[in-house]
Design an enzyme around this catalytic site. Structure first.
Site, PDB file in Angstrom:
ATOM      1  N   CYS A  65      62.955   8.345  -8.768  1.00 11.46           N
ATOM      2  CA  CYS A  65      64.047   8.539  -8.413  1.00 11.46           C
ATOM      3  C   CYS A  65      65.325   8.771  -9.329  1.00 11.46           C
ATOM      4  CB  CYS A  65      64.596   6.857  -7.762  1.00 11.46           C
ATOM      5  SG  CYS A  65      66.175   7.066  -6.718  1.00 11.46           S
TER       6      CYS A  65
ATOM      7  N   HIS B 193      60.346   6.334  -3.900  1.00 12.91           N
ATOM      8  CA  HIS B 193      59.668   5.271  -4.554  1.00 12.91           C
ATOM      9  C   HIS B 193      58.202   5.142  -4.193  1.00 12.91           C
ATOM     10  CE1 HIS B 193      63.340   3.630  -6.619  1.00 12.91           C
ATOM     11  NE2 HIS B 193      63.966   4.437  -5.630  1.00 12.91           N
TER      12      HIS B 193
ATOM     13  N   GLU C 276      55.911   3.144  -5.595  1.00 12.40           N
ATOM     14  CA  GLU C 276      55.478   1.822  -5.714  1.00 12.40           C
ATOM     15  C   GLU C 276      55.726   1.028  -4.698  1.00 12.40           C
ATOM     16  OE1 GLU C 276      59.982   1.875  -7.084  1.00 12.40           O
ATOM     17  OE2 GLU C 276      58.305   3.221  -7.056  1.00 12.40           O
TER      18      GLU C 276
END
Length: 607
Positions: A401, A528, A530
């Site tokens: 990001c 993102h 993750e």
């Protein structure tokens, strides 16, 4: 529908979220479908506007919901997809009731906490519990509910009243209350003390909730006489007193519950113990292998985490978990070196030279660099310097990001000699806006006004590292949370200078993945990754970072290292090592031999 409520007493931070997730894993291992709900008693509508220092990271769901980080635990542990409605807050409940009152739904009645707020809570729970959360498309069998905060908190009272009524509403055999409490050891005395838990249970009972199971947190295993004392004064049978003592990694928690037969106690309370389809012993082979493997890792891989919230690790919880998933899959012991981005800046060298030297020493000692997402201009120059160091020294770099935007700005300044290049977030008047505010964003309202949730990224370059890591799929769906984006009008200039935009959105105008083709591993993602990483299915980009940082990327990117939908290796022996699913996530457990990787002497995956 069966319900398991997890509450907490004595102090906050006992690990209710991990306990609730582990209970879900245990019951899922028994063959049940599980869903989860988190109740947060704060007045915020959601977690979107809360500081990471205040409440940890904001976890983002597929539907764009900005929710409490515990929902990330639920998704990772249970491998499910939740929605924004799975996070109940006081703000949401009151907003819903007030909206109904304004519409005249209450037909002129006086709207009160009881029954209107409490009824809304119960109806919300019943409605959300029926939503499918896994690939089967079927409603869950059991809903695990976590009540945030600590018993006795004034803001929790409407929820406790509602849950007391709810337990009566669903009836015996459909509701199980697990109370997580602390059994401390005073250094002066040296013995485990039960009084805090006794008082916590007494308070819980006084509020109309009776615990069926006690989950006792402690540093060491509970002594038997302590269990006897707890059973006597808390009116909970000894088999229903579960000890959750400190462990080497959280993947042991479901195993702790299993070893103490917590599943039998829960199934008995929920009247499921005699159901023919429910096995008596949960199947947790993958969890056992994973927990054991994590404990036995020896070869370290050092990742420098360069951010502004380094004082609270929960601010980057999902990033840490994604790094752990990837490092365990590749047989490396993860070491995260925290680098406050402000400490890398020239101003720090003048003001606090010791912090400056320590930050740069830590950065230069790392095997890889990760710059996570963030907002605001504090520490931005330090992040730019970190990206520059990684680029110039061929150190593996992953920017997420803001970390991707930082890499673009640094490239413009250093390679393209656009010294005034910046983001309009940090300099609204910049003459070289590399990163700009998105047209659909709002500059007056902060909550839920970003580009949020699952969005599609189309690969435009097939032979890039990112595409190979995702298994050479044509597109991936990943979760987003941002207001600013790379200026599409400058992309031709960037690409001419050597920066490749390998992934874009469906319009081709929004940049999603960048890559430096000549670098060992220099990747940035606007999304993102993750948030969709799982213990058994690491995020491909994190897998790439760890592989590059540990000297395994070349092996991983070979045709026999990354596999297609069949999961078969093209090597002569045809061994399946890493299976890449259609969604681009890797399942390392498909490569286990007797529960462990077949590795070389240095721990690398053999080719």
């Amino acid at each position: 529908m069966k319900y398991v409520l997890v509450t907490g007493g004595v102090v906050s931070g006992l690990g209710k979220g991990v306990t609730a997730s582990s209970i879900g894993v245990l019951l899922k291992g028994c063959g049940l479908r599980i869903t989860s709900i988190k109740i947060d008693p704060y007045l915020n509508t959601d977690a979107g506007t809360m500081s990471p220092f205040e409440h940890g990271e904001v976890f983002v769901l597929d539907d764009g919901g900005e929710v409490d980080l515990d929902l990330g635990n639920y998704e990772r542990f249970l491998d499910i997809k939740l929605t924004r409605d799975n996070n109940i807050t006081t703000g949401k409940i009151y907003q819903s009731v007030i909206d109904k009152e304004r519409r005249g739904d209450y037909l002129g009645k006086t709207v009160q906490v009881v029954p209107h707020i409490t009824d809304e809570i119960q109806e919300w729970i019943e409605r959300v519990a029926m939503n499918p959360v896994d690939a089967t498309g079927e409603p869950a069998d059991v809903c695990v509910i976590e009540l945030g905060g600590t018993i006795g908190d004034i803001e929790s009272m409407p929820f406790i009243e509602a849950l007391g009524q709810f337990s009566y509403r669903v009836g015996p055999g459909n509701f199980c209350l697990v109370h997580v409490s602390l059994v401390p050891v005073l250094n002066v005395v040296g013995e485990q003390k039960t009084k805090p838990t006794q008082h916590s249970v007494r308070g819980l009972r006084g509020l109309g909730l009776i615990p069926d199971i006690l989950a006792c947190r402690s540093t060491q295993p509970l002594e038997e006489h302590v269990k006897v004392k707890l059973a006597q004064f808390c009116h909970v049978p000894i088999p229903n007193i579960i000890n959750l003592h400190d462990v080497t990694n959280i993947w042991h928690i479901p195993l702790l519950l299993r070893d103490q037969k917590a599943h039998e106690a829960i199934l008995k309370v929920l009247d499921l113990q005699c159901a023919g389809k429910i096995p008596r012993k949960p199947k947790l082979v993958e969890w056992t292998d994973r927990a054991s493997k994590c404990d036995n890792l020896k070869i370290p891989v050092r990742i420098a985490m360069v951010g502004k919230y380094t004082g609270l690790s929960d601010s980057y919880l999902s990033v840490l978990k994604a790094l752990l998933h990837a490092s365990v899959a590749l047989g490396r012991k993860l070491v995260v070196d925290w680098v406050p981005s402000c400490d890398l800046e020239d101003s720090t060298e003048e003001e606090t030279p010791d912090a400056y030297e320590k930050a740069w020493e830590t950065l230069k000692g790392a095997d890889g660099v990760l710059v996570p997402g963030g907002f605001g201009d504090r520490g931005v120059q330090g992040k730019i310097l970190a990206a520059k160091y990684a680029r110039e020294n061929n150190v593996p770099y992953l920017g997420i990001c803001l970390g991707m935007q930082i890499a673009v700005i640094e490239f413009a300044r250093s390679i393209m000699k656009l010294h005034g290049a910046n983001s309009t977030e940090f300099d609204p008047t910049t003459k070289t806006p590399c990163v700009i505010f998105m047209p659909e964003g709002s500059k007056t309202h902060m909550g839920a006004t970003m580009r949020l949730g699952s969005r599609r990224t189309i690969f435009k370059v097939n032979n890039c590292k990112a595409a190979k890591l995702y298994g050479n799929v044509s597109y991936v769906d990943e979760r987003h949370r941002h207001r600013y984006e790379v200026n599409p009008d400058m992309v031709p200039e960037f690409e001419k200078a050597g920066l490749s935009f390998v992934g874009r959105d469906e319009t081709g105008r929004r940049m999603e993945i960048i890559e430096l083709p000549t670098h060992r591993f220099f990747v940035g993602a606007q999304f993102h990754p993750e948030f969709k990483s799982r213990p058994g299915k690491p995020s491909p980009l994190f897998l790439g970072l760890i592989a590059a940082s540990s000297g395994q990327l070349d092996h991983l990117l070979r045709p026999c290292g990354i596999l297609g939908p069949t999961g078969r290796c093209s090597c002569p022996n045809g061994v399946t090592k890493l299976k890449v699913y259609q969604n681009g996530h890797v399942n390392p457990l498909k490569g286990l031999v007797n529960g462990h990787y077949s590795t070389t002497s240095n721990g690398a995956i053999p080719i």
